[in-house]
Design an enzyme around this catalytic site. Structure first.
Site, mmCIF file in Angstrom:
data_model
loop_
_atom_site.group_PDB
_atom_site.id
_atom_site.type_symbol
_atom_site.label_atom_id
_atom_site.label_comp_id
_atom_site.label_asym_id
_atom_site.label_seq_id
_atom_site.Cartn_x
_atom_site.Cartn_y
_atom_site.Cartn_z
ATOM 1 N N ASP A 87 -37.700 26.391 -17.480
ATOM 2 C CA ASP A 87 -36.890 25.199 -17.761
ATOM 3 C C ASP A 87 -35.460 25.574 -18.126
ATOM 4 O OD1 ASP A 87 -39.124 23.808 -17.309
ATOM 5 O OD2 ASP A 87 -39.350 22.983 -19.345
ATOM 6 N N GLU A 93 -33.642 28.037 -17.217
ATOM 7 C CA GLU A 93 -32.838 28.409 -16.055
ATOM 8 C C GLU A 93 -32.430 27.144 -15.279
ATOM 9 O OE1 GLU A 93 -31.308 30.829 -15.074
ATOM 10 O OE2 GLU A 93 -31.085 30.746 -12.900
ATOM 11 N N PHE A 94 -33.384 26.225 -15.131
ATOM 12 C CA PHE A 94 -33.073 24.967 -14.454
ATOM 13 C C PHE A 94 -31.921 24.261 -15.184
ATOM 14 C CE2 PHE A 94 -33.373 20.476 -13.584
ATOM 15 C CZ PHE A 94 -33.628 20.432 -12.217
ATOM 16 N N GLU A 127 5.187 3.493 -26.921
ATOM 17 C CA GLU A 127 3.967 4.236 -27.272
ATOM 18 C C GLU A 127 3.818 5.431 -26.338
ATOM 19 O OE1 GLU A 127 0.655 1.522 -26.948
ATOM 20 O OE2 GLU A 127 1.655 0.014 -28.171
ATOM 21 N N LYS A 171 1.641 7.402 -23.519
ATOM 22 C CA LYS A 171 0.614 7.055 -22.532
ATOM 23 C C LYS A 171 -0.431 8.167 -22.575
ATOM 24 C CE LYS A 171 -0.074 4.999 -18.043
ATOM 25 N NZ LYS A 171 -1.098 5.774 -17.363
ATOM 26 N N ASP A 231 -3.598 10.434 -21.977
ATOM 27 C CA ASP A 231 -4.257 10.815 -20.733
ATOM 28 C C ASP A 231 -5.748 10.984 -20.976
ATOM 29 O OD1 ASP A 231 -4.436 11.362 -18.113
ATOM 30 O OD2 ASP A 231 -3.662 13.408 -18.223
ATOM 31 N N ARG A 256 -13.488 1.096 -18.172
ATOM 32 C CA ARG A 256 -12.634 0.177 -17.437
ATOM 33 C C ARG A 256 -13.243 -0.190 -16.082
ATOM 34 N NH1 ARG A 256 -8.363 0.753 -13.842
ATOM 35 N NH2 ARG A 256 -6.758 -0.836 -14.062
ATOM 36 N N TYR A 265 -4.870 0.622 -28.835
ATOM 37 C CA TYR A 265 -3.508 0.202 -28.482
ATOM 38 C C TYR A 265 -3.372 -1.271 -28.123
ATOM 39 C CZ TYR A 265 -5.228 1.546 -23.808
ATOM 40 O OH TYR A 265 -5.959 1.706 -22.676
ATOM 41 N N LYS A 319 7.201 8.039 -16.903
ATOM 42 C CA LYS A 319 6.715 9.428 -16.954
ATOM 43 C C LYS A 319 7.864 10.393 -17.203
ATOM 44 C CE LYS A 319 2.634 8.436 -14.481
ATOM 45 N NZ LYS A 319 1.494 8.952 -13.795
ATOM 46 N N CYS A 324 18.377 54.153 -10.004
ATOM 47 C CA CYS A 324 18.952 52.945 -10.610
ATOM 48 C C CYS A 324 19.806 52.223 -9.571
ATOM 49 C CB CYS A 324 19.803 53.321 -11.820
ATOM 50 S SG CYS A 324 20.801 51.941 -12.424
ATOM 51 N N CYS A 372 23.685 52.766 -10.860
ATOM 52 C CA CYS A 372 24.387 54.046 -10.980
ATOM 53 C C CYS A 372 23.664 55.189 -10.270
ATOM 54 C CB CYS A 372 24.575 54.404 -12.453
ATOM 55 S SG CYS A 372 23.037 54.848 -13.267
ATOM 56 N N CYS A 421 16.469 53.070 -16.490
ATOM 57 C CA CYS A 421 17.479 53.931 -15.872
ATOM 58 C C CYS A 421 17.836 54.995 -16.900
ATOM 59 C CB CYS A 421 18.696 53.079 -15.523
ATOM 60 S SG CYS A 421 20.194 54.047 -15.337
ATOM 61 N N CYS A 451 25.836 54.599 -16.794
ATOM 62 C CA CYS A 451 25.467 53.465 -15.936
ATOM 63 C C CYS A 451 26.332 52.263 -16.314
ATOM 64 C CB CYS A 451 23.989 53.143 -16.133
ATOM 65 S SG CYS A 451 23.455 51.687 -15.228
HETATM 66 S S1 IVH Z 1 -1.843 -0.785 -22.571
HETATM 67 C C1 IVH Z 1 -0.959 -3.775 -20.521
HETATM 68 N N1 IVH Z 1 -1.108 1.387 -23.785
HETATM 69 O O1 IVH Z 1 -3.009 3.458 -18.975
HETATM 70 C C2 IVH Z 1 -1.869 -2.815 -20.016
HETATM 71 N N2 IVH Z 1 -2.462 1.607 -21.842
HETATM 72 O O2 IVH Z 1 -2.454 1.826 -16.365
HETATM 73 C C3 IVH Z 1 -2.969 -2.495 -20.944
HETATM 74 N N3 IVH Z 1 -3.004 3.920 -21.263
HETATM 75 O O3 IVH Z 1 -6.070 3.164 -18.015
HETATM 76 C C4 IVH Z 1 -3.002 -1.091 -21.307
HETATM 77 N N4 IVH Z 1 -1.950 4.861 -22.940
HETATM 78 O O4 IVH Z 1 -6.051 3.404 -20.520
HETATM 79 C C5 IVH Z 1 -1.785 0.878 -22.749
HETATM 80 N N5 IVH Z 1 -0.387 3.222 -24.989
HETATM 81 C C6 IVH Z 1 -1.078 2.717 -23.970
HETATM 82 C C7 IVH Z 1 -1.771 3.524 -23.047
HETATM 83 C C8 IVH Z 1 -2.448 2.932 -21.983
HETATM 84 C C9 IVH Z 1 -2.700 5.073 -21.877
HETATM 85 C C10 IVH Z 1 -3.804 3.852 -20.039
HETATM 86 C C11 IVH Z 1 -4.886 2.822 -20.051
HETATM 87 C C12 IVH Z 1 -5.081 2.428 -18.623
HETATM 88 C C13 IVH Z 1 -3.785 2.814 -18.008
HETATM 89 C C14 IVH Z 1 -3.075 1.570 -17.559
#
Ligand code: IVH
Length: 707
Positions: A43, A45-46, A138, A140, A142, A161, A249, A342, A441, A444, A459, A465
């Site tokens: 198991d 290993e699986f 704010e 964004k 990731d 989402r 957020y 961005k 070099c 020189c 060198c 030099c």
């Molecule tokens: S507000 C008005 N705030 O971005 C839109 N989204 O393209 C509602 N995201 O997948 C989202 N940071 O998860 C909002 N400070 C932030 C965010 C944020 C990242 C992401 C969000 C969504 C995507 C929207």
């Protein structure tokens, strides 16, 4: 931060083949186990193979196939990830294409236009602008968007989402995220839907990878994919171990008060309420006014993102007034009142035009790649150091290659990898310093050598030099040494190339005619240089010593030497054993100083400089160096209330301590002021004592009393 974290990694052919092999093996073993009742592997290993496939699929979602054994674990899938329709759709945010400041300015102008406000160019706004719009800026994040439904203050549903309309029920897994309250604090509306981002901090990703390594499993490469893969884990215990995080957020819908009116009138108040209910709201969020403050926020985050403990994908601007948001409305699935901005990409491909070799002050030969100029992170990059022969060979950078150049924050640009698929057929030969230079070099033609255990070729020409001579002059003339104002590299190039200057003392033999005859040199500038040279003659022993450019003798060591011996002649005559008595001087430094003064031409340079009038006050050797803080290393971070950083540094050094740039286990104290950044976090993580300005002063005073 981990440099390997690249967005959207592509699987290699090896990964693709391995994933296929794992699918075949796992399907085969599962068939033997379930259908034939004849297990072929233990198991454990699986499980190991299963997790290996899961990790690959998480790293490279493109590898995931619907028939993968990871998608079928005993009927649990449908139960764990029931589909849920969002009452209020989960929106996306439009991204402005312009990653420069103008991206923010254009967004603001559009908003003002749509709201019927005047759009005066920023520069003309001499007075408070009544038409200025308020925004919340704010980060964004990731990670992955999450909607959390609370009924009577209790978490009842967490949904991904999905396509914005329909997501998956991941409630059980989300319950394992410590930053998500299972019950809201304080008084909250009976029904509340909170929106935010589930993400994985870099340090948690590293911890996961350490465990993966122990188990002999592949690394996860990207925090977003790892967070998303974790949320879809079938075993919620794993989610608990991985320690995901969450920032709130937004709210899906505005709650109404008893009077039927909306509870909040701004987005900022929504964020404050979320905090009050027990959510983490990112402390970078700011309420700002007008385009200029949006730009300032974008710039601030661009500078600081390299020290953030989690990944971001830019910043988001949202109109703060909720009635204005309503007025602006939506288009398709994107609100008109928000935008994502961005940063200029930190990695860019470009081609290697030439690999040149430069000679440094100490004769060190450094390969440098000249590149087709490319804009990286907002700065044009046309050359990068390849550091040394080994590194160049290891990376196998060749002329003609397409390389990916990275420049993060204020970091010096570097080549992160070569795009081997794009390597042209007529690419240059593998680089090898000795072969390329035929052992000589490039400046020189003296022999080049690489001593055992050293990474660099050097060198052997010394001051024969001209490249080393130029560097030696620039080193001597720099601000931290004897300081000859106005003597820059262009001028030194001319002076050395035209044969006017052969050795350092020649500097002080320069006459007005020789100088004024140089290209592009006005009489006034020539006079200024002569004046600066005259001024530089009055110096100090530490500056002079440092200016000589003895290998391994930096400013701090020069100061210690001057303090310990008091006079240059004593230093020049000191044996290695005597030199070793100086704080800060170890065997390598002692040997280097002795070797330097054993060369007659170096002694000659010193004598001639003195004969030209270069002087400094000398004193008796220090009776006892104030070394009560010796052996202690300090790191300064943030702004101290009264002391400038240079002053704090000087005081620590005067007490025998050292000031370093980065925090490690060996750091004795971190001195932190306002807006201290990651160094403070690091100190806390490593348990290094942290002092404020008062604490530093107390330490300095206490140790003085000891004397
Ligand atoms: S507000 C008005 N705030 O971005 C839109 N989204 O393209 C509602 N995201 O997948 C989202 N940071 O998860 C909002 N400070 C932030 C965010 C944020 C990242 C992401 C969000 C969504 C995507 C929207």
């Amino acid at each position: 931060m981990n440099k390997d974290l690249r967005p959207n990694p592509q699987p290699s052919t090896i990964d693709i083949a391995r994933a296929e092999q794992l699918r075949v093996m796992l399907n085969h073993y599962a068939h033997a186990y379930y259908s034939l009742d004849k297990p072929e592997v233990p198991d454990a290993e699986f499980d190991r193979l299963f997790v290996e496939l899961q990790t690959l699929e998480t790293n490279y979602p493109a590898l995931l196939t619907s028939d993968s054994p990871t998608q079928r674990v005993g009927g649990k899938v449908s139960e764990a990830f029931r589909q849920v329709r969002h009452d209020v759709p989960m929106l996306s945010i439009k991204t402005v294409t312009d990653t420069k400041a103008s991206g923010a300015i254009l967004f603001d102008q559009e908003i003002r236009k749509k709201l019927g406000k005047a759009t005066r160019p920023q520069l003309q706004q001499l007075f408070d602008d009544p038409d200025e719009v308020e925004y919340v800026a704010e980060l964004k994040f990731d990670g992955l968007a999450m909607s959390l439904r609370y009924e009577d203050g209790v978490l009842v549903l967490a949904a991904t989402r999905g396509d914005g309309e329909v997501g998956e029920d991941v409630t059980e897994n989300v319950r394992k995220i410590p930053e998500i309250p299972l019950r809201l604090m304080g008084k909250a509306p009976a029904i509340l839907e909170v929106r935010g981002e589930v993400y994985l901090r870099f340090d948690k990703l590293e911890a996961i990878n350490r465990r993966q390594k122990e188990l002999g499993l592949p690394k996860f490469v990207n925090p977003r994919n790892t967070a998303a893969g974790t949320i879809r884990q079938l075993d919620s215990a794993i989610v608990g171990q991985r320690q995901l995080s969450f920032f709130a957020y937004a709210l899906a819908a505005l709650p109404l008060g008893h009077d039927g009116k909306a509870l909040f009138d701004t987005h900022w108040k929504v964020l404050e309420a979320l905090r009050g209910w027990g959510f983490k709201v990112c402390s970078y969020s700011r309420c700002v006014r007008g385009a200029s403050e949006l730009v300032a926020f974008h710039e601030l985050v661009a500078r600081e993102r390299v020290v953030l403990p989690f990944a971001i994908d830019g910043v988001v601007y949202k109109v703060n007034q909720l009635d204005l948001q309503t007025q602006l409305g939506f288009r398709a699935r994107e609100p008109n009142w928000a935008v994502a901005h961005k940063f200029p990409p930190e990695e860019q491909p470009t081609s290697v035009i030439e690999i040149d070799i430069q000679v440094g002050r100490t004769g060190k030969l450094t390969p440098v790649a000249f590149l087709e100029p490319v804009d990286v992170g907002g700065v044009s990059v046309s050359r990068v150091t390849l550091h040394n022969d080994d590194e160049t060979q290891c990376k196998d950078v060749r002329i003609g290659d397409i390389v990916i150049v990275r420049r993060a924050g204020d970091v010096i640009p570097e080549i992160v990898r070569i795009d081997l698929e794009k390597r042209p057929i007529d690419v240059g030969r593998p680089f090898e310093m000795f072969v390329r230079l035929q052992g000589k070099c490039p400046i020189c033609a003296s022999a080049i050598v690489r001593e055992e255990g050293e990474a660099d070729y050097r060198c052997t020409g010394g001051l024969f030099c001209s490249a080393q001579r130029k560097q030696a002059i620039l080193h001597f003339a720099q601000r931290r040494a004897v300081e000859v104002e106005g003597l820059g590299d262009k001028l030194v190039d001319q002076l050395v190339d035209s044969g006017i200057i052969h050795t350092l003392p020649d500097l002080y033999r320069l006459g007005l005619t020789a100088l004024a005859n140089l290209d592009r040199m006005a009489d006034k500038s020539a006079l200024n240089i002569l004046e600066a040279l005259q001024k530089s003659k009055q110096t100090t022993l530490p500056r002079f010593l440092f200016g000589l450019g003895i290998r391994h003798v930096g400013e701090a060591t020069a100061k210690e030497l001057a303090r310990h011996f008091g006079q240059l002649d004593t230093i020049m005559a000191a044996s290695e054993a005597q030199l070793l008595e100086v704080a800060d001087v170890g065997p390598i430094v002692a040997k280097s100083i002795r070797t330097f003064f054993d060369q007659p031409h170096n002694v000659e340079v010193v004598e001639q400089l003195r004969a030209c009038g270069v002087t400094w006050p000398e004193g008796p050797p220090a009776e006892r160096a104030p070394t009560h803080l010796s052996g202690k290393t300090f790191v300064l971070t943030g702004t101290l209330p009264t002391l400038a950083r240079e002053d704090a540094k000087a005081m620590i050094e005067a007490a025998g301590g050292k000031v370093a740039g980065s925090v490690s286990k060996k750091t004795s104290y971190v001195v932190a002021g306002a807006e201290a950044g990651s160094k403070l976090d690091k100190a806390q993580e490593l348990g290094v004592p942290v002092l404020d300005e008062a604490g530093l002063m107390a330490l300095l005073e206490a140790t003085q009393d000891d004397q």
